[in-house]
Enzyme design. Structure first.
Site, PDB file in Angstrom:
ATOM      1  N   GLY A 289      51.426  35.208  41.064  1.00 57.45           N
ATOM      2  CA  GLY A 289      52.132  33.930  40.909  1.00 57.45           C
ATOM      3  C   GLY A 289      53.152  34.029  39.781  1.00 57.45           C
ATOM      4  O   GLY A 289      54.280  33.537  39.896  1.00 57.45           O
TER       5      GLY A 289
ATOM      6  N   TYR B 233      33.233  45.579  42.649  1.00 56.50           N
ATOM      7  CA  TYR B 233      34.469  46.260  42.224  1.00 56.50           C
ATOM      8  C   TYR B 233      35.310  46.647  43.440  1.00 56.50           C
ATOM      9  O   TYR B 233      36.499  46.330  43.525  1.00 56.50           O
ATOM     10  CB  TYR B 233      34.082  47.495  41.421  1.00 56.50           C
ATOM     11  CG  TYR B 233      35.235  48.307  40.871  1.00 56.50           C
ATOM     12  CD1 TYR B 233      36.066  47.802  39.869  1.00 56.50           C
ATOM     13  CD2 TYR B 233      35.464  49.618  41.321  1.00 56.50           C
ATOM     14  CE1 TYR B 233      37.102  48.569  39.336  1.00 56.50           C
ATOM     15  CE2 TYR B 233      36.490  50.393  40.793  1.00 56.50           C
ATOM     16  CZ  TYR B 233      37.311  49.866  39.798  1.00 56.50           C
ATOM     17  OH  TYR B 233      38.334  50.637  39.269  1.00 56.50           O
TER      18      TYR B 233
HETATM   19  P1  NAD Z   1      39.029  49.820  30.713  1.00 59.77           P
HETATM   20  O1  NAD Z   1      37.739  49.089  30.877  1.00 59.77           O
HETATM   21  O2  NAD Z   1      39.199  50.716  29.539  1.00 59.77           O
HETATM   22  O3  NAD Z   1      40.252  48.796  30.705  1.00 59.77           O
HETATM   23  C1  NAD Z   1      40.253  47.589  31.381  1.00 59.77           C
HETATM   24  C2  NAD Z   1      40.866  46.529  30.471  1.00 59.77           C
HETATM   25  O4  NAD Z   1      40.940  45.279  31.184  1.00 59.77           O
HETATM   26  C3  NAD Z   1      40.019  46.262  29.224  1.00 59.77           C
HETATM   27  O5  NAD Z   1      40.825  46.272  28.068  1.00 59.77           O
HETATM   28  C4  NAD Z   1      39.426  44.875  29.487  1.00 59.77           C
HETATM   29  O6  NAD Z   1      39.127  44.182  28.291  1.00 59.77           O
HETATM   30  C5  NAD Z   1      40.531  44.237  30.315  1.00 59.77           C
HETATM   31  N1  NAD Z   1      40.087  43.103  31.136  1.00 59.77           N
HETATM   32  C6  NAD Z   1      39.068  43.082  32.041  1.00 59.77           C
HETATM   33  N2  NAD Z   1      38.960  41.855  32.590  1.00 59.77           N
HETATM   34  C7  NAD Z   1      39.948  41.096  32.046  1.00 59.77           C
HETATM   35  C8  NAD Z   1      40.370  39.748  32.219  1.00 59.77           C
HETATM   36  N3  NAD Z   1      39.736  38.906  33.070  1.00 59.77           N
HETATM   37  N4  NAD Z   1      41.425  39.299  31.501  1.00 59.77           N
HETATM   38  C9  NAD Z   1      42.074  40.109  30.637  1.00 59.77           C
HETATM   39  N5  NAD Z   1      41.720  41.409  30.427  1.00 59.77           N
HETATM   40  C10 NAD Z   1      40.662  41.882  31.130  1.00 59.77           C
HETATM   41  O7  NAD Z   1      39.259  50.631  32.071  1.00 59.77           O
HETATM   42  P2  NAD Z   1      40.399  51.676  32.477  1.00 59.77           P
HETATM   43  O8  NAD Z   1      39.753  52.926  32.856  1.00 59.77           O
HETATM   44  O9  NAD Z   1      41.468  51.677  31.456  1.00 59.77           O
HETATM   45  O10 NAD Z   1      40.942  50.999  33.815  1.00 59.77           O
HETATM   46  C11 NAD Z   1      42.154  50.268  33.835  1.00 59.77           C
HETATM   47  C12 NAD Z   1      42.519  49.885  35.259  1.00 59.77           C
HETATM   48  O11 NAD Z   1      42.697  51.063  36.052  1.00 59.77           O
HETATM   49  C13 NAD Z   1      41.449  49.042  35.966  1.00 59.77           C
HETATM   50  O12 NAD Z   1      42.094  48.072  36.771  1.00 59.77           O
HETATM   51  C14 NAD Z   1      40.726  50.047  36.829  1.00 59.77           C
HETATM   52  O13 NAD Z   1      40.166  49.460  37.975  1.00 59.77           O
HETATM   53  C15 NAD Z   1      41.849  51.017  37.188  1.00 59.77           C
HETATM   54  N6  NAD Z   1      41.302  52.353  37.498  1.00 59.77           N
HETATM   55  C16 NAD Z   1      40.921  53.206  36.502  1.00 59.77           C
HETATM   56  C17 NAD Z   1      40.373  54.434  36.831  1.00 59.77           C
HETATM   57  C18 NAD Z   1      39.958  55.437  35.793  1.00 59.77           C
HETATM   58  O14 NAD Z   1      39.443  56.493  36.164  1.00 59.77           O
HETATM   59  N7  NAD Z   1      40.148  55.204  34.503  1.00 59.77           N
HETATM   60  C19 NAD Z   1      40.189  54.770  38.189  1.00 59.77           C
HETATM   61  C20 NAD Z   1      40.562  53.866  39.163  1.00 59.77           C
HETATM   62  C21 NAD Z   1      41.132  52.654  38.810  1.00 59.77           C
END
Ligand code: NAD
Ligand code: UDP
Length: 316
Positions: free
Chosen positions: A107, A150
């Protein structure tokens, strides 16, 4: 008059991947607005950016209405717990940020006429019956299992992103990220890389789940960031896999961590979590063709940097 700096909003910007993206876009001369509720992230990851005049931090839950004043050129929706331990601990916030969070940020993209990039995941393929996984594969997900919160949130996020693209003509991108690791992962986040490194550095046994024959392909964060930047500036609207296709069994990976950290740790076996995917490896033909991207960092190199970072930051 000097041209206005491009403004990028990064949700989840205080997390592992998000904070590296903040660094990259600051370095590239953009103004970065990092939005995070710190549920799994940490201010420590962005502390070095707080004094930069081009960096702003907003502590917000993006599953609620998100208001941002002024122009916005790009929105990267990275907010979501990502470690299986985290998302099983927070199943409802995970479902909300993938659905309501995606809706709110789309949005905002519509209001600001901003380009939008969604962080999706290899988990949309579930426990895959096609190997390696191509973007055309629809997946094998258990919607009601413990990982469903998830996987289905991300599948919904992809669906609503494509709906906004088709119906509202929003300029969208979707990256399907495969297991990525590196500095700034939380040492206790439960994912295999920090778990094994923590255990190895403390001389504790490494906990291999199941018989360790399940496979994963590990991508170093710097390669992922480069892939995301190229996708953002590309014209590809359908999902693109970004990951490292070098595939290892978890048992091989445990032995590598033991060798590289010079520990005497043993391996112990623990039950395989429900619905744990048996194999995972990205087909990166699309990324090679359309983004001219492929990973550069070999597992040994990236792992060595990550072990050193954990040693320096956790005083082992
Ligand atoms: P992470 O947990 O370190 O980072 C996620 C961040 O999102 C955190 O800082 C958390 O506080 C924030 N967050 C979660 N819910 C929130 C909300 N409602 N409002 C505001 N902030 C919120 O994880 P990551 O490994 O850095 O993953 C980042 C993104 O990449 C995610 O969307 C994840 O699904 C995607 N991803 C990561 C991997 C990986 O291997 N690291 C693989 C596939 C997908
Ligand atoms: N795993 C393991 N021991 C651990 C943590 C994870 O054997 O201490 C396994 C897990 O069962 C999975 C793989 O390592 O097969 C990768 O798990 P991770 O939690 O990193 O992420 P996933 O790829 O499952 O999302």
């Amino acid at each position: 008059m000097a041209a206005r700096k491009k403004v990028i909003v990064i949700t989840g910007g205080a997390g592992f991947v998000g904070s590296h993206l903040c660094d990259r876009f600051i370095r590239d001369g953009l103004r970065v607005i990092c939005v995070d509720n710190l549920i799994t992230g940490s201010l420590q990851n962005i502390r070095h950016l707080r004094k930069d005049k081009n960096f702003d931090f907003m502590k917000r839950d993006v599953s609620r209405r998100l208001l941002i004043t002024g122009p916005v050129d790009y929105i990267l929706h990275f907010a979501s717990p990502a470690s299986p331990v985290d998302y099983m601990h927070y199943p409802i916030p995970t479902l909300k940020v993938g659905s309501l969070g995606a809706h709110n940020t789309l949005g905002l993209a519509k209001l600001k006429k901003a380009r939008y990039l969604l962080a999706s995941t290899s988990e949309v393929y579930g426990d895959p019956k096609v190997h390696p996984q191509k973007e055309t594969y629809w997946g094998n997900v258990n919607p009601v299992g413990p990982r469903g919160c998830y996987d289905e949130a991300k599948r919904f996020a992809e669906a609503i992103t494509m709906a906004y693209h088709r119906y509202h003509k929003i300029d969208t991108r979707i990256v399907r990220i495969f297991n990525t690791y590196g500095p700034r992962m939380r040492i206790m986040d439960g994912r295999v890389v920090p778990n094994f490194i923590y255990q190895a550095l403390h001389g504790m046994p490494l906990t291999v789940y199941g018989n360790g024959q399940q496979t994963r392909s590990f991508c170093f964060y710097s390669d992922l960031v480069e892939g995301i930047v190229r996708l953002l500036y590309s014209k590809v609207h359908t999902p693109v896999n970004v990951g490292n296709p070098d595939e290892f069994t978890i048992l091989e990976f445990a032995k590598l961590v033991i060798r590289m950290s010079g520990t005497k740790s043993k391996i112990i076996y623990r039950p395989l979590p429900t619905d744990d995917p048996k194999q995972r490896k990205p087909d990166i033909t699309m990324a090679k063709k359309y983004l001219k991207w492929q990973p550069k960092v070999k597992l040994k190199e990236g792992l060595s940097d990550t072990i050193e970072w954990f040693k320096a930051n956790f005083k082992v």
